[in-house]
Scaffold this motif. Structure first.
Motif, PDB file in Angstrom:
ATOM      1  N   HIS A  95      34.564  22.170 -17.728  1.00 31.64           N
ATOM      2  CA  HIS A  95      35.522  22.478 -16.662  1.00 31.64           C
ATOM      3  C   HIS A  95      34.738  22.881 -15.419  1.00 31.64           C
ATOM      4  CE1 HIS A  95      38.562  22.416 -19.750  1.00 31.64           C
ATOM      5  NE2 HIS A  95      38.088  23.484 -20.346  1.00 31.64           N
ATOM      6  N   ALA A  96      35.319  22.616 -14.245  1.00 27.04           N
ATOM      7  CA  ALA A  96      34.654  22.958 -12.985  1.00 27.04           C
ATOM      8  C   ALA A  96      34.934  24.412 -12.608  1.00 27.04           C
ATOM      9  CB  ALA A  96      35.141  22.032 -11.882  1.00 27.04           C
ATOM     10  N   VAL A  97      34.035  24.983 -11.805  1.00 30.78           N
ATOM     11  CA  VAL A  97      34.219  26.324 -11.268  1.00 30.78           C
ATOM     12  C   VAL A  97      35.572  26.367 -10.553  1.00 30.78           C
ATOM     13  CG1 VAL A  97      33.345  27.997  -9.588  1.00 30.78           C
ATOM     14  CG2 VAL A  97      31.748  26.748 -11.062  1.00 30.78           C
ATOM     15  N   GLY A  98      36.312  27.434 -10.772  1.00 27.16           N
ATOM     16  CA  GLY A  98      37.657  27.563 -10.220  1.00 27.16           C
ATOM     17  C   GLY A  98      38.717  27.230 -11.247  1.00 27.16           C
ATOM     18  N   GLY A  99      38.316  26.496 -12.282  1.00 27.19           N
ATOM     19  CA  GLY A  99      39.249  26.139 -13.349  1.00 27.19           C
ATOM     20  C   GLY A  99      38.669  26.403 -14.725  1.00 27.19           C
ATOM     21  N   VAL A 100      37.494  27.058 -14.770  1.00 29.69           N
ATOM     22  CA  VAL A 100      36.855  27.334 -16.058  1.00 29.69           C
ATOM     23  C   VAL A 100      37.795  28.190 -16.903  1.00 29.69           C
ATOM     24  CG1 VAL A 100      34.919  28.451 -17.233  1.00 29.69           C
ATOM     25  CG2 VAL A 100      34.517  27.150 -15.145  1.00 29.69           C
ATOM     26  N   CYS A 101      37.965  27.756 -18.138  1.00 30.68           N
ATOM     27  CA  CYS A 101      38.849  28.453 -19.066  1.00 30.68           C
ATOM     28  C   CYS A 101      38.273  28.312 -20.469  1.00 30.68           C
ATOM     29  CB  CYS A 101      40.261  27.873 -18.991  1.00 30.68           C
ATOM     30  SG  CYS A 101      40.383  26.155 -19.521  1.00 30.68           S
ATOM     31  N   SER A 113      44.416  28.448  -7.128  1.00 31.77           N
ATOM     32  CA  SER A 113      44.337  29.658  -7.952  1.00 31.77           C
ATOM     33  C   SER A 113      42.885  29.817  -8.444  1.00 31.77           C
ATOM     34  CB  SER A 113      45.314  29.578  -9.133  1.00 31.77           C
ATOM     35  OG  SER A 113      45.022  28.456  -9.953  1.00 31.77           O
ATOM     36  N   ALA A 114      41.946  29.348  -7.622  1.00 28.92           N
ATOM     37  CA  ALA A 114      40.539  29.265  -8.018  1.00 28.92           C
ATOM     38  C   ALA A 114      39.824  30.610  -8.074  1.00 28.92           C
ATOM     39  CB  ALA A 114      39.787  28.327  -7.078  1.00 28.92           C
ATOM     40  N   THR A 115      40.377  31.645  -7.437  1.00 27.56           N
ATOM     41  CA  THR A 115      39.772  32.974  -7.500  1.00 27.56           C
ATOM     42  C   THR A 115      40.806  33.934  -8.076  1.00 27.56           C
ATOM     43  OG1 THR A 115      40.538  33.688  -5.321  1.00 27.56           O
ATOM     44  CG2 THR A 115      38.409  32.511  -5.412  1.00 27.56           C
ATOM     45  N   VAL A 116      40.367  35.106  -8.461  1.00 31.02           N
ATOM     46  CA  VAL A 116      41.282  36.106  -8.999  1.00 31.02           C
ATOM     47  C   VAL A 116      42.384  36.410  -7.986  1.00 31.02           C
ATOM     48  CG1 VAL A 116      41.478  38.545  -9.661  1.00 31.02           C
ATOM     49  CG2 VAL A 116      39.622  37.150 -10.583  1.00 31.02           C
ATOM     50  N   GLU A 117      42.000  36.612  -6.732  1.00 27.60           N
ATOM     51  CA  GLU A 117      42.967  36.960  -5.703  1.00 27.60           C
ATOM     52  C   GLU A 117      43.980  35.835  -5.479  1.00 27.60           C
ATOM     53  OE1 GLU A 117      39.582  37.247  -5.336  1.00 27.60           O
ATOM     54  OE2 GLU A 117      39.558  39.415  -5.668  1.00 27.60           O
ATOM     55  N   LEU A 118      43.500  34.602  -5.384  1.00 26.92           N
ATOM     56  CA  LEU A 118      44.397  33.464  -5.176  1.00 26.92           C
ATOM     57  C   LEU A 118      45.318  33.245  -6.374  1.00 26.92           C
ATOM     58  CD1 LEU A 118      41.971  30.920  -3.466  1.00 26.92           C
ATOM     59  CD2 LEU A 118      43.844  32.200  -2.376  1.00 26.92           C
ATOM     60  N   ALA A 119      44.789  33.414  -7.575  1.00 26.97           N
ATOM     61  CA  ALA A 119      45.613  33.254  -8.776  1.00 26.97           C
ATOM     62  C   ALA A 119      46.701  34.324  -8.820  1.00 26.97           C
ATOM     63  CB  ALA A 119      44.741  33.314 -10.029  1.00 26.97           C
ATOM     64  N   ALA A 120      46.352  35.561  -8.484  1.00 28.37           N
ATOM     65  CA  ALA A 120      47.337  36.642  -8.478  1.00 28.37           C
ATOM     66  C   ALA A 120      48.440  36.363  -7.456  1.00 28.37           C
ATOM     67  CB  ALA A 120      46.651  37.975  -8.188  1.00 28.37           C
ATOM     68  N   GLN A 121      48.057  35.843  -6.295  1.00 27.39           N
ATOM     69  CA  GLN A 121      49.057  35.482  -5.276  1.00 27.39           C
ATOM     70  C   GLN A 121      49.960  34.367  -5.781  1.00 27.39           C
ATOM     71  OE1 GLN A 121      46.992  34.517  -1.637  1.00 27.39           O
ATOM     72  NE2 GLN A 121      46.219  36.601  -1.380  1.00 27.39           N
ATOM     73  N   ALA A 122      49.377  33.333  -6.368  1.00 25.41           N
ATOM     74  CA  ALA A 122      50.155  32.195  -6.861  1.00 25.41           C
ATOM     75  C   ALA A 122      51.130  32.618  -7.957  1.00 25.41           C
ATOM     76  CB  ALA A 122      49.228  31.095  -7.375  1.00 25.41           C
ATOM     77  N   LEU A 123      50.715  33.565  -8.788  1.00 22.69           N
ATOM     78  CA  LEU A 123      51.534  34.024  -9.911  1.00 22.69           C
ATOM     79  C   LEU A 123      52.449  35.187  -9.560  1.00 22.69           C
ATOM     80  CD1 LEU A 123      48.735  33.719 -12.534  1.00 22.69           C
ATOM     81  CD2 LEU A 123      51.007  32.729 -12.829  1.00 22.69           C
ATOM     82  N   GLY A 124      52.139  35.870  -8.459  1.00 22.50           N
ATOM     83  CA  GLY A 124      52.911  37.057  -8.103  1.00 22.50           C
ATOM     84  C   GLY A 124      52.667  38.211  -9.061  1.00 22.50           C
TER      85      GLY A 124
END
Length: 155
Positions: free
Chosen positions: A93-99, A26-37
């Motif tokens: 936090h590392a890139v892809g998980g920065v929060c 879920s490291a990018t916006v697109e991947l996170a949106a896919q993972a979350l639906g």
């Protein structure tokens, strides 16, 4: 591990079980949106910058980017993102998980107005396969944000 740090952080508020972990990235916006639906715009991406000597996080909706004129008006300087090598030591936090949760001491967090159009958003939780669903009040509280700002434009 960064997600463990975030889990401990949320555990003190009785919210550790709300962290979602995915078997995919879920490291990018697109991947996170896919993972979350969900729609990409509801992903609360967190970008890291250096303002003078201070590391700064800006949390914004997934469908916006920094508006350089607004950023300069707010911070008095041109936007300078941290390099990949700077993110972990300065932010925690590392890139892809920065929060905006459980970050290093001295990091200032700002929330962008672009998030306010949603009842809930999904920021990462310290790893490239995690997120948590928060409403705006929760996001404001748990991110320890300094203030709401307007420094973005729609992509």
């Amino acid at each position: 591990m960064s997600i463990d740090r975030v889990r401990e952080y949320f555990k003190q508020y009785g919210m550790g079980d709300r962290i979602l972990e995915f078997p995919v990235s879920s490291a990018t916006v697109e991947l996170a949106a896919q993972a979350l639906g969900c729609e990409p715009c509801r992903i609360a991406k967190t970008l890291s910058f250096m303002v003078g000597e201070e590391p700064v996080l800006i949390v914004m909706a997934g469908d916006v980017k920094i508006d350089n004129a607004k950023y300069k008006a707010k911070f008095g300087k041109k936007a300078k993102m941290l390099t990949m090598d700077e993110v972990v030591p300065l932010i925690g936090h590392a890139v892809g998980g920065v929060c905006p949760f459980a970050v290093n001491e001295g990091v200032s967090t700002y929330l962008d107005e672009s998030l306010k159009r949603f009842p809930t958003v999904f920021p990462a939780c310290g790893s490239s396969n995690s997120a948590i669903e928060l409403n705006m009040e929760e996001l404001e509280r748990f991110s320890s944000s300094k203030e709401w700002i307007d420094v973005t434009k729609v992509i």
